[in-house]
Design a protein around this motif. Sequence first.
Motif, PDB file in Angstrom:
ATOM      1  N   MET A   1       0.804  -1.243   0.065  1.00  0.00           N
ATOM      2  CA  MET A   1      -0.133  -0.123   0.036  1.00  0.00           C
ATOM      3  C   MET A   1       0.977   1.104  -0.050  1.00  0.00           C
ATOM      4  N   LYS A   2       0.266   2.068  -0.706  1.00  0.00           N
ATOM      5  CA  LYS A   2       1.123   3.482  -0.847  1.00  0.00           C
ATOM      6  C   LYS A   2       0.271   4.551   0.297  1.00  0.00           C
ATOM      7  N   ILE A   3       1.134   5.354   0.785  1.00  0.00           N
ATOM      8  CA  ILE A   3       0.532   6.450   1.605  1.00  0.00           C
ATOM      9  C   ILE A   3       1.328   7.714   1.197  1.00  0.00           C
ATOM     10  N   LEU A   4       0.489   8.900   1.417  1.00  0.00           N
ATOM     11  CA  LEU A   4       1.090  10.227   1.207  1.00  0.00           C
ATOM     12  C   LEU A   4       0.855  11.073   2.469  1.00  0.00           C
ATOM     13  N   VAL A   5       2.004  11.450   2.712  1.00  0.00           N
ATOM     14  CA  VAL A   5       1.949  12.546   4.135  1.00  0.00           C
ATOM     15  C   VAL A   5       2.338  13.909   3.351  1.00  0.00           C
ATOM     16  N   VAL A   6       1.458  15.010   3.854  1.00  0.00           N
ATOM     17  CA  VAL A   6       1.417  16.147   3.238  1.00  0.00           C
ATOM     18  C   VAL A   6       2.153  17.043   4.315  1.00  0.00           C
ATOM     19  N   HIS A  62      -2.069   5.657  -7.130  1.00  0.00           N
ATOM     20  CA  HIS A  62      -3.201   4.967  -6.443  1.00  0.00           C
ATOM     21  C   HIS A  62      -2.532   4.968  -4.967  1.00  0.00           C
ATOM     22  N   ILE A  63      -2.436   5.998  -4.470  1.00  0.00           N
ATOM     23  CA  ILE A  63      -2.405   6.292  -3.146  1.00  0.00           C
ATOM     24  C   ILE A  63      -3.515   5.865  -2.242  1.00  0.00           C
ATOM     25  N   ALA A  64      -3.518   4.883  -1.234  1.00  0.00           N
ATOM     26  CA  ALA A  64      -4.335   4.497  -0.514  1.00  0.00           C
ATOM     27  C   ALA A  64      -5.024   5.326   0.597  1.00  0.00           C
ATOM     28  N   LEU A  65      -4.139   6.083   0.913  1.00  0.00           N
ATOM     29  CA  LEU A  65      -4.671   7.031   2.302  1.00  0.00           C
ATOM     30  C   LEU A  65      -3.706   8.269   2.377  1.00  0.00           C
ATOM     31  N   THR A  66      -4.111   9.580   2.519  1.00  0.00           N
ATOM     32  CA  THR A  66      -3.254  10.816   2.537  1.00  0.00           C
ATOM     33  C   THR A  66      -3.630  11.341   4.075  1.00  0.00           C
ATOM     34  N   ALA A  84     -13.913  15.070  -3.175  1.00  0.00           N
ATOM     35  CA  ALA A  84     -14.733  15.211  -4.159  1.00  0.00           C
ATOM     36  C   ALA A  84     -13.942  14.199  -5.385  1.00  0.00           C
ATOM     37  N   ARG A  85     -12.733  13.916  -5.306  1.00  0.00           N
ATOM     38  CA  ARG A  85     -12.035  12.878  -6.380  1.00  0.00           C
ATOM     39  C   ARG A  85     -12.408  11.612  -5.795  1.00  0.00           C
ATOM     40  N   GLY A  86     -12.841  10.898  -4.873  1.00  0.00           N
ATOM     41  CA  GLY A  86     -12.960  10.020  -4.240  1.00  0.00           C
ATOM     42  C   GLY A  86     -11.649   9.503  -3.648  1.00  0.00           C
ATOM     43  N   LEU A  87     -10.736  10.292  -3.174  1.00  0.00           N
ATOM     44  CA  LEU A  87      -9.826  10.014  -2.362  1.00  0.00           C
ATOM     45  C   LEU A  87      -9.566  10.132  -1.349  1.00  0.00           C
ATOM     46  N   LYS A  88      -9.156   8.837  -0.347  1.00  0.00           N
ATOM     47  CA  LYS A  88      -9.095   8.928   1.212  1.00  0.00           C
ATOM     48  C   LYS A  88      -7.953   9.759   1.600  1.00  0.00           C
ATOM     49  N   ILE A  89      -8.584  10.744   2.619  1.00  0.00           N
ATOM     50  CA  ILE A  89      -7.676  11.707   3.182  1.00  0.00           C
ATOM     51  C   ILE A  89      -8.126  11.603   4.564  1.00  0.00           C
ATOM     52  N   PHE A  90      -7.191  11.829   5.439  1.00  0.00           N
ATOM     53  CA  PHE A  90      -7.511  12.165   6.975  1.00  0.00           C
ATOM     54  C   PHE A  90      -7.363  13.546   7.278  1.00  0.00           C
ATOM     55  N   GLY A  91      -8.166  14.368   7.620  1.00  0.00           N
ATOM     56  CA  GLY A  91      -8.169  15.787   8.133  1.00  0.00           C
ATOM     57  C   GLY A  91      -9.459  16.523   8.005  1.00  0.00           C
ATOM     58  N   VAL A 308      -4.992   2.263  12.244  1.00  0.00           N
ATOM     59  CA  VAL A 308      -5.512   3.299  12.881  1.00  0.00           C
ATOM     60  C   VAL A 308      -6.164   4.604  11.798  1.00  0.00           C
ATOM     61  N   MET A 309      -5.244   4.774  11.004  1.00  0.00           N
ATOM     62  CA  MET A 309      -5.866   5.655   9.735  1.00  0.00           C
ATOM     63  C   MET A 309      -6.872   5.258   9.053  1.00  0.00           C
ATOM     64  N   GLU A 310      -6.749   3.675   8.685  1.00  0.00           N
ATOM     65  CA  GLU A 310      -7.727   3.339   7.954  1.00  0.00           C
ATOM     66  C   GLU A 310      -8.882   3.421   8.718  1.00  0.00           C
ATOM     67  N   HIS A 311      -9.156   2.970  10.131  1.00  0.00           N
ATOM     68  CA  HIS A 311     -10.287   3.132  10.669  1.00  0.00           C
ATOM     69  C   HIS A 311     -10.750   4.796  10.570  1.00  0.00           C
TER      70      HIS A 311
END
Length: 424
Positions: A1-6, A62-66, A84-91, A308-311
């Motif tokens: 899985m790929k993850i993005l941290v901003v 194909h980032i699973a989570l940002t 709006a683009r269907g991408l999963k992001i926590f914030g 945890v982030m997935e939940h």
Amino acid sequence: MKILVVGSGGREHALAWKLAQSERVQTIFVAPGNGGTATDARLKNIAISDPAALADFAEQEHIALTVVGPEVPLAAGIVNIFRARGLKIFGPTKEAAQLESSKDFAKSFMQRHHIPTAEYQTFADLQAAHAYIDAKGAPIVIKADGLAAGKGVVVAMDLHEAHAAVDMMLSDNKLGDAGARVVIEEFLAGEEASFIVMVDGKHILPLATSQDHKRLLDQDAGPNTGGMGAYSPAPIVTPQLHARVMREIIVPTVQGMAKDGIVFTGFLYAGLMIDDHGNPKTLEFNCRMGDPETQPIMARLKTDLVQVMEHAVNGTLDSVELEWDRRTAMGVVMAAAGYPDAPRKGDVISGIPPETADSVTFHAGTSLNDKTLHSSGGRVLCVVGLGDTVKLAQKHAYDVVEKIHFDGAQYRRDIGWRALNRKH
Ligand code: AMP
Ligand code: GLY
């Protein structure tokens, strides 16, 4: 899985470092990252900062989570754009992020929902602001309404300072639009603590408590900074106080936002002032994790953060139970010469030892040029020590700090003093 941290600070290095410990992670991209994330083989820096361009990147890769670190992209609506683009992001969404991006929004919200905080009024008119200060007297606190990168709060101990702060914001426009309105509030005495939770829209998951050190110099002297060190847990937050903060501040905030038609998701950080009788009031909300609080908190987290982030993005935080290292984690910030006013950049950094079982160094304002680490920002590093006692955690942190060198390095020698002075 790929993850993005901003983000690019110590907070983002610590989040990426923790996420990378998950066996399910293939790559963690950090945008734009720093010299520390550049040197960790599990992490990959990408030079993108525009939220829409980041969403393009997340789609292509194909980032699973940002996960978003700082407030600026949140206030700009990065979560709205990704969703709006269907991408999963926590914030939080842009609307929810107003709890941090507008002090006036946060104060009127707290008043409406009976959340304990300092008495206040908001002004755009210069003369009315001056008159209010004269009526209330000093000490008094002047806050720019908008985001001001830590420069928007003046705790005025006398009337002269208070009037000067109002002039600086409302008349000289030193903070631009952020200072076009000011919140003037009652001075609160006591001890501060950082109370951070994760919210999935419905469920609330508290993280370990922590305490920051805002002033530049030992004994809490000198100017305010982004934070010169932090430790976790904060012993002032007893189990009783913890329950009270949840009941009086955190739960009413999440429910109040929902009542106002705004679903809160993301990290919610209440900056608390706890008076001599143990009564908590909210100094401010942040809608992100703290920096440097994240560094000791992540050093203590044992649970897989990816899980945890997935939940968190799926609305199932109620099924998570966090496990913490029982030791104290103490983070000491090493800052550049000239910080906080005019930090010098470009100093060569040497001597950072490898991570051990009781210490880890997170980077903030560093960059890697031709295999050499240079300072590139105000807060350069945050060294975290872990120990069975506060004293031992402090020793482990300072043992590492003393091995690291860059010209003009500034750091406090007394991080953790409140916890050390506490009688149990
Ligand atoms: P803020 O950005 O609102 O957290 O303010 C920055 C710092 O100013 C806080 O961490 C406190 O140390 C101090 N501060 C803010 N509001 C007050 C207040 N009402 N009374 C006393 N100190 C305050
Ligand atoms: N350390 C305080 C903050 O992140 O706002």
